[in-house]
Motif scaffolding. Sequence first.
Motif, PDB file in Angstrom:
ATOM      1  N   ASN A 273     -13.682 -27.180   8.939  1.00 36.84           N
ATOM      2  CA  ASN A 273     -12.856 -28.316   8.538  1.00 36.84           C
ATOM      3  C   ASN A 273     -13.684 -29.278   7.683  1.00 36.84           C
ATOM      4  O   ASN A 273     -14.786 -29.670   8.067  1.00 36.84           O
ATOM      5  CB  ASN A 273     -12.320 -29.022   9.784  1.00 36.84           C
ATOM      6  CG  ASN A 273     -11.233 -30.006   9.493  1.00 36.84           C
ATOM      7  OD1 ASN A 273     -11.441 -30.968   8.766  1.00 36.84           O
ATOM      8  ND2 ASN A 273     -10.056 -29.783  10.068  1.00 36.84           N
ATOM      9  N   TRP A 314     -11.846 -24.798  12.422  1.00 32.13           N
ATOM     10  CA  TRP A 314     -10.871 -25.616  11.697  1.00 32.13           C
ATOM     11  C   TRP A 314     -10.071 -26.535  12.605  1.00 32.13           C
ATOM     12  O   TRP A 314      -9.960 -27.724  12.363  1.00 32.13           O
ATOM     13  CB  TRP A 314      -9.922 -24.691  10.924  1.00 32.13           C
ATOM     14  CG  TRP A 314      -8.863 -25.417  10.176  1.00 32.13           C
ATOM     15  CD1 TRP A 314      -7.559 -25.630  10.561  1.00 32.13           C
ATOM     16  CD2 TRP A 314      -8.994 -26.059   8.908  1.00 32.13           C
ATOM     17  NE1 TRP A 314      -6.882 -26.357   9.613  1.00 32.13           N
ATOM     18  CE2 TRP A 314      -7.742 -26.630   8.587  1.00 32.13           C
ATOM     19  CE3 TRP A 314     -10.051 -26.203   8.007  1.00 32.13           C
ATOM     20  CZ2 TRP A 314      -7.524 -27.331   7.405  1.00 32.13           C
ATOM     21  CZ3 TRP A 314      -9.831 -26.910   6.835  1.00 32.13           C
ATOM     22  CH2 TRP A 314      -8.590 -27.455   6.544  1.00 32.13           C
ATOM     23  N   HIS A 315      -9.506 -25.967  13.657  1.00 30.47           N
ATOM     24  CA  HIS A 315      -8.528 -26.674  14.483  1.00 30.47           C
ATOM     25  C   HIS A 315      -9.204 -27.654  15.432  1.00 30.47           C
ATOM     26  O   HIS A 315     -10.256 -27.359  16.004  1.00 30.47           O
ATOM     27  CB  HIS A 315      -7.707 -25.645  15.277  1.00 30.47           C
ATOM     28  CG  HIS A 315      -6.625 -26.245  16.107  1.00 30.47           C
ATOM     29  ND1 HIS A 315      -6.405 -25.871  17.418  1.00 30.47           N
ATOM     30  CD2 HIS A 315      -5.703 -27.188  15.832  1.00 30.47           C
ATOM     31  CE1 HIS A 315      -5.386 -26.552  17.904  1.00 30.47           C
ATOM     32  NE2 HIS A 315      -4.941 -27.366  16.959  1.00 30.47           N
ATOM     33  N   ASN A 316      -8.573 -28.793  15.639  1.00 26.06           N
ATOM     34  CA  ASN A 316      -9.143 -29.891  16.421  1.00 26.06           C
ATOM     35  C   ASN A 316      -8.728 -29.854  17.893  1.00 26.06           C
ATOM     36  O   ASN A 316      -9.120 -30.716  18.668  1.00 26.06           O
ATOM     37  CB  ASN A 316      -8.680 -31.217  15.798  1.00 26.06           C
ATOM     38  CG  ASN A 316      -9.494 -32.420  16.221  1.00 26.06           C
ATOM     39  OD1 ASN A 316     -10.119 -32.414  17.271  1.00 26.06           O
ATOM     40  ND2 ASN A 316      -9.477 -33.456  15.413  1.00 26.06           N
ATOM     41  N   ASP A 525      -8.568 -36.706  10.506  1.00 27.41           N
ATOM     42  CA  ASP A 525      -7.872 -35.483  10.892  1.00 27.41           C
ATOM     43  C   ASP A 525      -6.549 -35.775  11.585  1.00 27.41           C
ATOM     44  O   ASP A 525      -5.644 -34.949  11.558  1.00 27.41           O
ATOM     45  CB  ASP A 525      -8.770 -34.662  11.828  1.00 27.41           C
ATOM     46  CG  ASP A 525      -8.471 -33.176  11.765  1.00 27.41           C
ATOM     47  OD1 ASP A 525      -8.365 -32.634  10.656  1.00 27.41           O
ATOM     48  OD2 ASP A 525      -8.329 -32.549  12.840  1.00 27.41           O
ATOM     49  N   GLN A 530      -3.673 -31.754   6.785  1.00 28.64           N
ATOM     50  CA  GLN A 530      -4.650 -30.685   6.666  1.00 28.64           C
ATOM     51  C   GLN A 530      -4.313 -29.826   5.444  1.00 28.64           C
ATOM     52  O   GLN A 530      -3.136 -29.551   5.177  1.00 28.64           O
ATOM     53  CB  GLN A 530      -4.666 -29.792   7.914  1.00 28.64           C
ATOM     54  CG  GLN A 530      -5.415 -30.376   9.101  1.00 28.64           C
ATOM     55  CD  GLN A 530      -4.567 -31.365   9.884  1.00 28.64           C
ATOM     56  OE1 GLN A 530      -3.383 -31.135  10.112  1.00 28.64           O
ATOM     57  NE2 GLN A 530      -5.163 -32.475  10.311  1.00 28.64           N
ATOM     58  N   HIS A 532      -5.473 -26.383   4.507  1.00 25.11           N
ATOM     59  CA  HIS A 532      -6.251 -25.201   4.899  1.00 25.11           C
ATOM     60  C   HIS A 532      -6.516 -24.315   3.692  1.00 25.11           C
ATOM     61  O   HIS A 532      -5.621 -24.065   2.888  1.00 25.11           O
ATOM     62  CB  HIS A 532      -5.495 -24.410   5.968  1.00 25.11           C
ATOM     63  CG  HIS A 532      -6.300 -23.347   6.624  1.00 25.11           C
ATOM     64  ND1 HIS A 532      -6.507 -22.109   6.050  1.00 25.11           N
ATOM     65  CD2 HIS A 532      -6.952 -23.313   7.812  1.00 25.11           C
ATOM     66  CE1 HIS A 532      -7.236 -21.365   6.857  1.00 25.11           C
ATOM     67  NE2 HIS A 532      -7.529 -22.087   7.917  1.00 25.11           N
ATOM     68  N   THR A 550      -2.995 -24.171  11.465  1.00 24.30           N
ATOM     69  CA  THR A 550      -3.633 -24.749  10.284  1.00 24.30           C
ATOM     70  C   THR A 550      -3.215 -26.181   9.990  1.00 24.30           C
ATOM     71  O   THR A 550      -3.946 -26.903   9.317  1.00 24.30           O
ATOM     72  CB  THR A 550      -3.330 -23.893   9.041  1.00 24.30           C
ATOM     73  OG1 THR A 550      -1.916 -23.916   8.778  1.00 24.30           O
ATOM     74  CG2 THR A 550      -3.781 -22.455   9.243  1.00 24.30           C
TER      75      THR A 550
END
Length: 935
Positions: A273, A314-316, A525, A530, A532, A550
């Motif tokens: 990210n 990537w993902h929070n 974020d 986002q 991606h 995403t």
Amino acid sequence: MRGGIMKHFLFCGAAIIGLALQPVTAFAQEEHISGSNSLGITAPADAFPQEPGSDYFLANYTQYEAYLKLLNQQSDRMKLVNIGKTAEGRDQWMAIVSSPENLAKLDEYRDIARRLAKADGLSEDEAKALAAKGKAVVWIDAGLHATETVTTQSQIHVLYRLLSQNDPETLRELDDVIMLFPHDNPDGLQLVADWYMRKDDPKQREFGSIPRLYQKYVGHDNNRDSFMSQMPETENANRVMFREWFPQIIFNQHQTGPAGMVVFVPPFRDPFNYNYNPLVMTTLDEVGSTMHSRLVSENKPGSGKRSVAPYSTWHNGMFRSIAYFHNAVGLLTEIIGGPTPERIPLIPDTQLARNDEPMPIAPQEWHLKDSLEYQWFLNRAVLDYASRNRERLLLNIYKMGAANIRKGEQDSWTITPKDVDALKEAAGDGPPPEEEGINPWRSRGRVASSLYSELQKPENRDPRGYIIPAGQTDMPTVVAFLNALIKNGVDVEKATGSFTVEGKTYPAGSYIVKTAQAYRPHVLDMFEPQDHPHDFEYPGGPPKAPYDITGYTLAFQMGVDFDRILEGFDGPFAHVPGLIDTPAGKIEGSAGAGWLVPHTANNSFILTNRLQEAGVPVSWVMQPIDAAGRNFQPGAIWVPNSAGAQKVMASAAADLGLDAFGVATAPSADTMALTKPRIGLVDKYGGNIPAGWTRWLLEQYEFPFSIVYPQELDKGDLKDKYDVLIFADGTVPGDEDSLYRAPREADQPDPKDIPAEYRPWLGEITQDTTVPAIATFAREGGTVITVGSANRLAELIGAPVEAALYEEDGNQRKILDRREFYIPGSLVTAHVDNSQPLAFGMPDTVDLFFANSQSFQAKGNGAAPVSWFDTATPLHSGWALGQERLKDTVAVFDTDLGDGKIFMMGPEITQRAQPYATFKFLFNGLFYGPASAED
């Protein structure tokens, strides 16, 4: 972390013949595992009915808890802390392990960790002095996914070894590091261990047939709740990590390992990210390489990284990934093993050593104790790294926080894939500029340096902050959003008076989130879309599946109105010291006839449920009206005055943050009287995670409901018991011809192999038996709500609607090729007709969570579009290929079937209980369907 309850069985172990011809010896330092020791610490073998790590044995949480308390009494290297209650009411324990001297000064070291992590008002010289004085803080957890049994059983031995060993490495680590050993899911360990141990014959023990989710509501998704913090265990963990202890390393342990290997260990594959500080990634690579090297040096083959598994950063939403947005190193391991021995097979592709598989492993029988040895050395590697790099870790978390604060105080730009695409477009298709002395291969992709300004357009600057105006139509949801930020350590301010920024005046009570703070990556974020990267298997090939989703921008999902402020600003702002209480609403006017309540706040459904529970009549006003000096949009809630109503209304205003307006006469517009719905939430044996999230939502908004299993559906006569049936995503099986995403299925146990109390939960929805029963239920006046892949059922029972996203293959409709259409968990914007009851209280547009979902088109009378895509570019956050195919298709339909209703909701309008902005589609349906049937 992949998959659900059956994940343990989906991957086999690894195999190799070249480098490790002899079986791996487990418990290599056996004297440290059992027997006496000089410090008087009881060994696991002497504290449990059977030694944890033995074949066919799992220690449960009750036993684990008792052992923790025993160790706490026996050792001066440990302090036991209760970090909160679980969903089922158990104590969630965390062992803090360090030297006795460090434990005596925990408050001082915790304050140092906090000051360095937050970095606010701290010079670099001051930070260096604190780093020299402080101790590294490392979080190493266990048990998040309860069927991943290696982590819980290994933590027992890791604690014992650290408390009982006196070797130089252990003593150094104890002196340099404060180690946090929490248990992430006590309820799950108790359930899974008790289930596994229920049979007397060890050879018959298994946990693949566990009857329900191993976290009360969300099962495997307890590792997708991090930025929301809605489950109590997640909130407890985030409080420790980001508001109390601020660890520099967060080690989240899982299983099972990739096929052909023993364990996945970082580094991870791309993409990462773009919001967080790159020092996080470079440090993560250091720690991961240290872990691999430690395994190799201890002759522990079979580790892999990057390409051997799908994990990206990537993902929070996960325990280890949320760390990156807080300037901490987040580690994930996935290891094979379990109490039932297995065999590592021979997989030829794992035989050749390479960068991502440095030391292959030979085929052999594998036991839980083998995995425990690996876990010990992985833990050891992390602690050794933290010890040797103590001062650097502490200083680096300060450097990242300070850099984030500086970025928030000045013009800065975050470069996203869209920016790069725009730069390429500006460069055109001409040849690269010729530069003397540059080799041709180095010129590939070059563009004129003067075009760098395309990446720094003033209008594309990152915000200096966000202003969330007071007085929004759903302030309780705004507060829920802000509390999600605060639970993750974000600094939030509140205006104590009115103020003006960029020519706009904001009222007192507005909230401010500035980006000049250490956790700036998390702030961006949660507010920014986002973008991606386009990630393909190869040029022209299919898209590479992201790890999880995403696009998830929380402010979009929750429908929070905010302004992005690009210039520095200030005002009469006060720091919000803790979680925010829902602001009290108000009751205005004299309620001679009753009250009108706007439909816009989600909490209005709690009010309706409380009124119905008290026997107070409630109606919806079907047209817009002017009353009490204001305009009410369609769906205003009408509550006639009565003694019972007065009591509920007063409480609602105080507790729920709702405004009510008294009127002297009842509305003259048409009204719809609401009935108290009898709700059935469909689930299945083993537990369906989206149904679990829906269950949690229904409880939060105080809807009475029952859980319904397929056997009950098959019996028919459903209208005698239910008014509404909810089919969440994944509750309806797919088939090979279906245009709907097939849910993940697990084999169900033989009824004779499970206790009688769980046998009524068995079964599946079938086309021959279940579908006719549900169709009859709808035709007789029942309401059927289908979400996501469950919309296959809506078509099967006769809804006058069909799937719109497909391609023709002769006379057959086929699901679209991923090269043509692919939206793997993103937010797409749709138009809403909020004059229709299913969308009462909603705005004109809304962001829908779309995860390779289906969209619809009408094929007959009796189908009213409620929400649809009116643009060829609906993507708002995430990644979408072929998004133009959504244009003019319908996301939400209100359809008639006989005397009943079918509400089809293609996107996942309740996904992980995050999209508060789309909850109304479900909640309205629960009241509207039965009420319309009464008419």
